[in-house]
Design an enzyme around this catalytic site. Structure first.
Site, short mmCIF file in Angstrom:
data_model
loop_
_atom_site.label_atom_id
_atom_site.label_comp_id
_atom_site.label_asym_id
_atom_site.label_seq_id
_atom_site.Cartn_x
_atom_site.Cartn_y
_atom_site.Cartn_z
N ASP A 1 29.95 34.14 38.25
CA ASP A 1 30.21 35.18 39.04
C ASP A 1 28.64 35.36 39.37
O ASP A 1 27.83 34.82 38.79
CB ASP A 1 30.77 36.06 38.31
CG ASP A 1 30.93 37.52 39.18
OD1 ASP A 1 30.86 37.38 40.41
OD2 ASP A 1 31.14 38.69 38.50
N GLN B 1 41.41 40.94 39.15
CA GLN B 1 41.07 39.59 39.32
C GLN B 1 41.49 38.46 38.35
O GLN B 1 41.89 37.51 38.71
CB GLN B 1 39.37 39.83 39.20
CG GLN B 1 38.89 38.46 39.55
CD GLN B 1 39.01 37.94 40.93
OE1 GLN B 1 38.67 38.74 41.91
NE2 GLN B 1 39.42 36.83 41.08
N HIS C 1 37.25 44.09 35.43
CA HIS C 1 38.13 43.73 36.62
C HIS C 1 39.42 43.00 36.27
O HIS C 1 39.63 41.87 36.74
CB HIS C 1 37.04 42.95 37.39
CG HIS C 1 37.43 42.85 38.87
ND1 HIS C 1 38.57 43.66 39.66
CD2 HIS C 1 36.98 41.83 39.83
CE1 HIS C 1 38.39 43.38 40.91
NE2 HIS C 1 37.58 42.43 41.05
N ARG D 1 45.01 37.24 44.44
CA ARG D 1 44.78 38.75 44.29
C ARG D 1 45.99 39.39 44.98
O ARG D 1 46.42 40.58 44.35
CB ARG D 1 43.71 38.95 45.01
CG ARG D 1 42.31 38.66 44.38
CD ARG D 1 41.99 39.06 43.04
NE ARG D 1 42.04 40.38 43.07
CZ ARG D 1 40.82 41.24 43.23
NH1 ARG D 1 39.70 40.67 43.63
NH2 ARG D 1 40.88 42.78 43.31
N CYS E 1 35.31 34.85 41.54
CA CYS E 1 35.89 35.80 42.04
C CYS E 1 35.55 36.12 43.41
O CYS E 1 36.32 36.57 44.04
CB CYS E 1 35.93 36.97 41.16
SG CYS E 1 34.19 37.68 41.12
N ARG F 1 38.43 51.81 42.70
CA ARG F 1 37.32 51.00 42.21
C ARG F 1 36.11 51.94 42.17
O ARG F 1 35.91 52.59 43.26
CB ARG F 1 37.02 49.89 43.53
CG ARG F 1 35.73 49.33 43.39
CD ARG F 1 35.49 47.95 44.10
NE ARG F 1 36.08 47.04 43.70
CZ ARG F 1 35.94 45.85 44.11
NH1 ARG F 1 35.12 45.56 45.13
NH2 ARG F 1 36.63 44.77 43.67
N1 CP Z 1 36.56 39.54 43.91
C1 CP Z 1 36.66 40.88 44.32
O1 CP Z 1 36.92 41.97 43.64
O2 CP Z 1 36.10 40.91 45.59
P1 CP Z 1 35.88 42.02 46.70
O3 CP Z 1 34.70 42.87 45.87
O4 CP Z 1 35.60 41.79 47.96
O5 CP Z 1 37.10 43.07 46.63
N1 NVA Z 2 30.71 41.47 38.77
C1 NVA Z 2 30.78 41.81 40.29
C2 NVA Z 2 32.22 41.24 40.77
C3 NVA Z 2 32.53 41.51 42.28
C4 NVA Z 2 33.87 41.46 42.74
C5 NVA Z 2 30.52 42.98 40.63
O1 NVA Z 2 30.82 44.01 39.91
O2 NVA Z 2 29.64 43.38 41.52
#
Ligand code: CP
Ligand code: NVA
Length: 308
Positions: free
Chosen positions: A225, A137, A134, A294, A266, A107
């Site tokens: 989101d 997700q 992402h 997930r 998400c 990530r």
């Molecule tokens: N939805 C998601 O990716 O959550 P986290 O940021 O907690 O991993």
């Molecule tokens: N759009 C959000 C998703 C988190 C899972 C971010 O990138 O922070």
């Protein structure tokens, strides 16, 4: 060996096989405790590195648990604690990590970090979120939709809010799984044109609508989101909130969708900003199934990557 970098970069038949395998593996675990192993242990003897350059609850825990259920071992690493965060190149990090582990999930911020990691790693690399997409997700989201309502092909998904990284992967999925998507949000926060064109090129109807009520008419699924993502400047918070407030998902907005329309997010959510608690906790919300899925979707993604 397969990387899992993005939904638009993965063949539709592989995406379908991942969803079906996730559903089968989920079913086979019914009634077991979370820590109990699966019947099959395809990751036995495998080591998986989970690298985080941004915070995470779901991605971190679901990958870790998923690897263990399949008989493998994990190490969770923070980018800041690695030499990666102190000037070692991504290419060198990828080559070194490939000598120790069988699979890398990362990530990160810039998509270029992910693509360079994949270019130089000799083991599969999975995208656990970048500023731009992402994919894990949305694989969980497709699984969730289909277990509640059947095939997603031909359905209408409405995204209300910021055209961000999660929205981008929804557009990729629209193209690859054959559903339509209407984006409702302010013009300054539109999704990237490239992704809109990708989905349209695959034959999906993609609409951009400024009026959220018009957008949700006939929706099978409504999604939103956070208004401020991890990569967004905190200084933009107030402006974004002001721009996005008309796109909040509340019971009134949901009443314009089909009566059985599902609601997804998400998570993490900012209750009563992008969505009201009434909708999040209401009968059409499947947010915690999404979170659970997930785990199942990523287990299937890891099997696909390792060919096991
Ligand atoms: N939805 C998601 O990716 O959550 P986290 O940021 O907690 O991993
Ligand atoms: N759009 C959000 C998703 C988190 C899972 C971010 O990138 O922070």
């Amino acid at each position: 060996m397969n990387h899992f970098l993005d939904i638009h970069l993965t063949a539709p038949q592989d995406l379908r096989q991942i969803i079906d395998s996730a559903a089968t593996m989920k079913e086979a675990r019914k009634g077991r405790t979370r820590g109990a192993p699966d019947d099959d242990l395809p990751l036995e003897g495998r080591m998986v590195a989970l690298i985080f350059e941004k915070p995470s609850t779901r991605t971190r825990v679901s990958f870790d648990v998923g690897v263990r259920q399949m008989g493998g071992e994990t190490m969770v690493l923070s980018g800041q604690d690695m030499q990666l965060g102190h000037g070692e190149t991504i290419a060198d990090t990828a080559r070194v990590m490939s000598r120790y582990v069988d699979l890398i999930m990362i990530r990160t911020f810039d998509e270029a970090v992910l693509t360079e990691m994949a270019e130089f790693a000799t083991v599969p690399v999975i995208n656990g979120l970048t500023d731009r997409t992402h994919p894990c997700q949305i694989m969980a989201d497709v699984l969730t939709y289909e277990e509640h309502r059947g095939p997603i092909k031909g359905k209408k998904v409405v995204w209300s809010g910021d055209g961000n990284n999660v929205c981008a992967s929804f557009l990729h999925a629209a193209g690859q799984f054959g559903f339509d998507l209407t984006f409702a949000g302010p013009a300054t926060l539109d999704p990237e044109k490239e992704w809109v064109e990708f989905a349209r090129g695959k034959g999906s109807t993609i609409e951009i609508e400024r009026d959220p009520q018009k957008a949700v008419a006939g929706a099978d699924l409504v999604v939103t989101d956070t208004w401020v993502s991890m990569h967004d400047a905190q200084s933009a918070r107030e402006r974004r909130h002001n721009q996005l407030r008309p796109y909040r998902v509340d019971a009134e907005l949901m009443s314009h969708a089909k009566p059985d329309a599902l609601f997804m997010h998400c998570l993490p959510a900012h209750r009563d900003d992008e969505v009201t608690s009434e909708v999040m906790d209401g009968p059409n919300s499947v947010i915690f199934d999404e979170a659970e899925n997930r785990l199942h979707a990523q287990k299937a993604i890891m099997r696909y990557c390792l060919g096991v």
